[in-house]
Write a protein that holds these residues in place. Sequence first.
Motif, short mmCIF file in Angstrom:
data_model
loop_
_atom_site.label_atom_id
_atom_site.label_comp_id
_atom_site.label_asym_id
_atom_site.label_seq_id
_atom_site.Cartn_x
_atom_site.Cartn_y
_atom_site.Cartn_z
N GLU A 257 7.07 1.84 -10.53
CA GLU A 257 7.44 0.57 -11.16
C GLU A 257 7.56 -0.63 -10.17
OE1 GLU A 257 7.09 -0.89 -13.86
OE2 GLU A 257 8.32 -2.63 -13.92
N ARG A 258 8.45 -0.29 -9.34
CA ARG A 258 8.98 -1.24 -8.15
C ARG A 258 7.53 -1.55 -7.17
NH1 ARG A 258 12.59 -1.79 -10.76
NH2 ARG A 258 14.61 -0.90 -10.58
N LEU A 259 6.75 -0.77 -6.85
CA LEU A 259 5.47 -0.68 -6.09
C LEU A 259 4.38 -1.82 -6.81
CD1 LEU A 259 4.64 1.79 -3.43
CD2 LEU A 259 5.78 -0.52 -3.29
N LEU B 261 12.78 9.43 -1.33
CA LEU B 261 12.15 8.89 -0.33
C LEU B 261 10.48 9.26 -0.47
CD1 LEU B 261 14.81 7.93 0.86
CD2 LEU B 261 14.04 9.22 3.20
N ALA B 262 10.48 10.36 -1.03
CA ALA B 262 8.91 10.88 -1.07
C ALA B 262 8.38 10.08 -2.44
CB ALA B 262 9.03 12.41 -1.34
N GLY B 263 8.73 9.11 -2.97
CA GLY B 263 8.39 8.51 -4.12
C GLY B 263 8.37 8.89 -5.31
N ARG B 264 9.36 9.93 -5.41
CA ARG B 264 9.47 10.27 -6.68
C ARG B 264 11.14 10.06 -7.48
NH1 ARG B 264 6.63 14.73 -3.92
NH2 ARG B 264 8.54 15.45 -3.26
N GLY B 265 11.56 8.87 -6.97
CA GLY B 265 12.60 8.37 -7.94
C GLY B 265 12.34 7.64 -9.16
N PRO B 266 13.63 7.61 -9.91
CA PRO B 266 13.20 7.09 -11.37
C PRO B 266 12.24 5.72 -11.39
CG PRO B 266 15.52 7.29 -10.86
CD PRO B 266 14.93 7.89 -9.65
N ALA B 267 12.26 4.86 -10.25
CA ALA B 267 11.61 3.69 -10.40
C ALA B 267 10.73 3.26 -9.37
CB ALA B 267 12.54 2.52 -10.73
N GLU C 217 0.72 -1.13 -0.08
CA GLU C 217 0.05 -0.14 0.07
C GLU C 217 0.95 1.20 0.01
OE1 GLU C 217 -2.72 -0.38 3.13
OE2 GLU C 217 -3.88 -2.18 2.38
N GLY C 218 2.21 1.05 0.14
CA GLY C 218 3.06 2.19 -0.15
C GLY C 218 3.45 2.86 1.13
N ARG C 219 2.77 2.18 2.16
CA ARG C 219 3.03 2.84 3.68
C ARG C 219 4.42 2.64 4.31
NH1 ARG C 219 -0.28 0.55 7.26
NH2 ARG C 219 -1.53 -0.87 5.64
N ALA C 220 5.16 1.74 3.66
CA ALA C 220 6.47 1.33 4.29
C ALA C 220 7.46 1.78 3.55
CB ALA C 220 6.55 -0.32 4.42
N ARG C 221 8.67 1.95 4.33
CA ARG C 221 9.78 2.63 3.32
C ARG C 221 10.76 1.21 3.06
NH1 ARG C 221 10.63 7.71 3.81
NH2 ARG C 221 10.41 8.75 5.76
#
Length: 323
Positions: free
Chosen positions: A289-291, A280-286, A111-115
């Motif tokens: 796609e990873r999630l 960390l804010a979810g705006r990296g290149p991938a 759910e994108g709640r974990a690092r």
Amino acid sequence: MTAPADLTVVENEAAQARFDDLIAQDSRIEPRDWMPDAYRKTLIRQISQHAHSEIIGMQPESNWISRAPSLKRKAILLAKVQDEAGHGLYLYSAAQTLGIGREEMMQQLIEGRARYSSIFNYTTPTWADMGAIGWLVDGAAICNQVPLCRASYGPYGRAMVRICKEESFHQRQGFEILLELMQGTEAQREMAQDAVNRWYWPSLMMFGPPDDESPNSAQSMAWNIKRFSNDDLRQRFVGMLVPQAEVLGVTLPDPNLAWNEERQAYDMSEIDWTEFHEVLAGRGPANAERLRRRREAHEEGAWVREAAAEYARKQALKQQSAA
Ligand code: BYC
């Protein structure tokens, strides 16, 4: 006479004193031992993030399993990616001993709640990326994780011992991929250097924010979870890389990298922490796609979980009727 409420306070104080004593003696805390809530929470946070990193960390390399340049390289890469899955499983098990369920951790991840580690949000466009990941990413992981073998929480420290042995093979296989490329054609040397240029700075970010911006370090070090600060480990890692880069014949992409005789350490350029915070804010290149891929794999694996649960139910019934 002591009132029951006071007795609880006294018991709590005694339990806290026992815990403090174990930490002061540099002994291990085991799942059966009383521990402060904040210690438990910190461990769940770090161990689950670490487990997620291992699982998400399979993706950048699995991208190359079907395209590895030889059967030998394919077999090695396959074994490495399987090792990462194993690391994830040891770590989820270690986190479970602290009272959190695996299903809950997996839900937090999908759910994108974990690092999970920032490093796995970068793409792997060339074969040389397999070399750079092994050499730099697994190299950074070893630097960070060897001290974690002495983490005060027993199940975490013990899991790390096994993981570190495997990481050391991973680091060497990456180094060897780069060495072979650097002894190859001009195009291969360029590909290796380009991969090192792209992975160098993100690998330094793996150690976390600078010490004065690391909110968790002081307490984690006081509890003997972390043994060294983020900056100390980063510095140690750079010191390890410089002679290895010379053997490889690659250049580390930092014009300010220079030995400082007085500090007995390398000076280096400022890290681009804006990039780190963006990832960390979810705006990296991938990141997306990873999630997305992790979610798909979780959904596609639903039948396996259902089959295992059904098998366990039937086994339990059999045992009941036998009894
Ligand atoms: N990426 O106070 P700080 C592998 C977060 S897998 C993302 O310094 P702490 C491999 C941090 O979580 C390697 N987030 O935190 C697998 C915290 O956020 P929250 C993974 C990061 O915990 C496959 C905030 O920033 N290794 O080797 O004291 C293939 C403030 O940071 C990062 C581990 O997980 C980051 N890089 O120190 C190949 C090692 N850095 O939770 C290889 C175990 C920081 O407060 N973990 N953050 O929201 C650790 O050693 C520590 O957790 C860290 C951070 C050094 C990473």
